[in-house]
Design a protein around this motif. Structure first.
Motif, PDB file in Angstrom:
ATOM      1  N   GLN A  16      10.256  21.653  -6.402  1.00 41.90           N
ATOM      2  CA  GLN A  16      11.486  21.129  -6.990  1.00 41.90           C
ATOM      3  C   GLN A  16      12.069  20.005  -6.147  1.00 41.90           C
ATOM      4  N   ARG A  17      12.026  20.174  -4.829  1.00 40.09           N
ATOM      5  CA  ARG A  17      12.545  19.136  -3.938  1.00 40.09           C
ATOM      6  C   ARG A  17      11.747  17.841  -4.079  1.00 40.09           C
ATOM      7  N   LEU A  18      10.433  17.951  -4.119  1.00 39.94           N
ATOM      8  CA  LEU A  18       9.592  16.761  -4.267  1.00 39.94           C
ATOM      9  C   LEU A  18       9.785  16.105  -5.629  1.00 39.94           C
ATOM     10  N   PHE A  19       9.904  16.924  -6.666  1.00 41.04           N
ATOM     11  CA  PHE A  19      10.105  16.376  -8.007  1.00 41.04           C
ATOM     12  C   PHE A  19      11.417  15.605  -8.071  1.00 41.04           C
ATOM     13  N   ASN A  20      12.460  16.157  -7.433  1.00 41.30           N
ATOM     14  CA  ASN A  20      13.751  15.474  -7.416  1.00 41.30           C
ATOM     15  C   ASN A  20      13.672  14.138  -6.690  1.00 41.30           C
ATOM     16  N   SER A  46       1.780  15.742  -6.790  1.00 39.88           N
ATOM     17  CA  SER A  46       0.556  16.503  -7.049  1.00 39.88           C
ATOM     18  C   SER A  46       0.632  17.864  -6.373  1.00 39.88           C
ATOM     19  N   MET A  47      -0.287  18.728  -6.738  1.00 40.30           N
ATOM     20  CA  MET A  47      -0.370  20.033  -6.088  1.00 40.30           C
ATOM     21  C   MET A  47      -0.660  19.864  -4.598  1.00 40.30           C
ATOM     22  N   ARG A  48      -1.441  18.873  -4.254  1.00 39.81           N
ATOM     23  CA  ARG A  48      -1.760  18.621  -2.844  1.00 39.81           C
ATOM     24  C   ARG A  48      -0.503  18.205  -2.081  1.00 39.81           C
ATOM     25  N   ASN A  49       0.333  17.358  -2.703  1.00 38.65           N
ATOM     26  CA  ASN A  49       1.588  16.956  -2.066  1.00 38.65           C
ATOM     27  C   ASN A  49       2.450  18.166  -1.738  1.00 38.65           C
ATOM     28  N   ILE A  50       2.527  19.069  -2.696  1.00 35.40           N
ATOM     29  CA  ILE A  50       3.341  20.270  -2.507  1.00 35.40           C
ATOM     30  C   ILE A  50       2.787  21.112  -1.365  1.00 35.40           C
ATOM     31  N   ALA A  51       1.476  21.281  -1.352  1.00 33.39           N
ATOM     32  CA  ALA A  51       0.835  22.066  -0.297  1.00 33.39           C
ATOM     33  C   ALA A  51       1.098  21.459   1.077  1.00 33.39           C
ATOM     34  N   GLU A  52       1.004  20.165   1.170  1.00 34.26           N
ATOM     35  CA  GLU A  52       1.226  19.491   2.455  1.00 34.26           C
ATOM     36  C   GLU A  52       2.660  19.659   2.932  1.00 34.26           C
ATOM     37  N   THR A  53       3.603  19.652   2.001  1.00 35.26           N
ATOM     38  CA  THR A  53       5.009  19.765   2.361  1.00 35.26           C
ATOM     39  C   THR A  53       5.315  21.092   3.046  1.00 35.26           C
TER      40      THR A  53
END
Length: 208
Positions: free
Chosen positions: A23-27, A35-42
């Motif tokens: 949610q934070r990245l989407f905002n 991407s799913m990878r972006n979320i995982a890295e975060t």
């Protein structure tokens, strides 16, 4: 707490951590760019870990959408303390607009994006969209209260009336968020939306 219960709690907490990061990245970046990878890295998980909880991005979007509809449904609860059905209905409209204006990114996820609904369709369940229905049922309750009290005299179908009300206030929210209310002066926009909701409640009671 036993081992099984602890593992279940850890699983729930990990799933929620994924959703919060997403949610934070989407905002910050928009739904399409993340991407799913972006979320995982975060959150310093491996992409494989993310896929243990959500098989694809649409499923993750659907989970966020479900949370958002739960939030909207809970915001409606306070209107049931209002006695008069017409005032209840106006309060529901205000709560809907307030939610849309405070959370425009969630509003887009709930009502515009195709991804969450593709996840719903992929499940192939008989009643696939429980979260959306739960929020809608709050509006049905308000309409049924008005019908039972003899206040809403222009209809005897609470579900149809609820959909009509939902469509109207949704239209107002969309017009505002998409800048189409700029046909009115800025100091008039909020007032005219309130007048529209009040007029709709009057129509249900007395007709035009």
């Amino acid at each position: 707490m036993g081992i099984r219960e602890r593992k279940e709690r850890e699983k729930t907490e990990r799933r929620q951590a994924i959703l919060m990061a997403a949610q934070r990245l989407f905002n910050e970046q928009g739904f399409e760019k993340v991407s799913m990878r972006n979320i995982a890295e975060t959150i310093e998980y491996s992409p494989a870990t993310i896929y243990l909880y959500f098989k694809n991005k649409n499923e993750l979007l659907f989970a966020l959408q479900s949370q958002a509809f739960g939030q909207l449904a809970r915001s409606f609860e306070s209107v049931f303390a209002i006695e008069h059905p017409a005032k209840q209905l106006e309060a529901v409209g205000h709560k809907y607009l307030e939610f849309a204006f405070q959370h425009p990114e969630l509003f887009e996820l709930m009502f515009v994006m195709n991804g969450p609904m593709q996840a719903v369709e992929a499940r192939g369940e008989t009643t696939p969209w429980a979260s959306g229905r739960a929020a809608f049922e709050r509006v049905v309750q308000v309409m049924q209260h008005g019908i039972d009290a003899g206040v809403f005299t222009r209809t005897d179908n609470a579900e149809t009336a609820a959909l009509m009300a939902w469509s109207q206030v949704h239209g107002l929210a969309t017009l505002y968020l998409r800048k189409r209310m700029m046909i009115f002066p800025e100091d008039r926009r909020q007032a005219i939306m309130e007048e529209v909701m009040a007029l709709f409640a009057q129509v249900l009671q007395h007709g035009l």
